[in-house]
Design a protein around this motif. Structure first.
Motif, mmCIF file in Angstrom:
data_model
loop_
_atom_site.group_PDB
_atom_site.id
_atom_site.type_symbol
_atom_site.label_atom_id
_atom_site.label_comp_id
_atom_site.label_asym_id
_atom_site.label_seq_id
_atom_site.Cartn_x
_atom_site.Cartn_y
_atom_site.Cartn_z
ATOM 1 N N MET A 106 0.848 -1.180 0.000
ATOM 2 C CA MET A 106 0.000 0.000 0.000
ATOM 3 C C MET A 106 0.889 1.237 0.000
ATOM 4 S SD MET A 106 -3.157 0.812 2.483
ATOM 5 C CE MET A 106 -2.603 1.933 3.731
ATOM 6 N N ALA A 107 0.530 2.226 -0.785
ATOM 7 C CA ALA A 107 1.332 3.444 -0.877
ATOM 8 C C ALA A 107 1.147 4.294 0.373
ATOM 9 C CB ALA A 107 0.926 4.235 -2.102
ATOM 10 N N VAL A 108 2.270 4.797 0.861
ATOM 11 C CA VAL A 108 2.260 5.647 2.044
ATOM 12 C C VAL A 108 2.899 6.975 1.657
ATOM 13 C CG1 VAL A 108 3.074 5.913 4.411
ATOM 14 C CG2 VAL A 108 2.453 3.660 3.559
ATOM 15 N N PRO A 109 2.256 8.109 1.987
ATOM 16 C CA PRO A 109 2.848 9.394 1.633
ATOM 17 C C PRO A 109 4.172 9.609 2.361
ATOM 18 C CG PRO A 109 0.727 9.710 2.732
ATOM 19 C CD PRO A 109 0.956 8.256 2.601
ATOM 20 N N ARG A 110 5.143 10.141 1.639
ATOM 21 C CA ARG A 110 6.452 10.356 2.229
ATOM 22 C C ARG A 110 6.445 11.564 3.162
ATOM 23 N NH1 ARG A 110 11.923 9.360 -0.958
ATOM 24 N NH2 ARG A 110 10.793 7.432 -1.162
#
Length: 62
Positions: A1-5
């Motif tokens: 799942m993409a996680v904001p940096r």
């Protein structure tokens, strides 16, 4: 799942949301009989006509 940096700033979030929240002016047309500005698909309150025939009797202020 993409996680904001990085955290998205309030300004960036609000700018993105404001694009979709713009209000548009209502589309007004002229009545064919009296020339009054009315909303589309509505009876003219001034003369009572809709699509070339009288639908209601307008309230006459005496």
């Amino acid at each position: 799942m993409a996680v904001p940096r990085y955290k998205t700033s309030k300004a960036r979030t609000r700018r993105r949301r404001s694009i979709n929240m713009k209000l548009t002016a209502p589309n007004l047309i002229e009545c064919n009989t009296c020339g009054n500005k009315v909303l589309l698909h509505r009876v003219c309150p001034k003369c009572g006509f809709y699509r070339g025939r009288q639908v209601i009797v307008p309230n006459s202020k005496v």
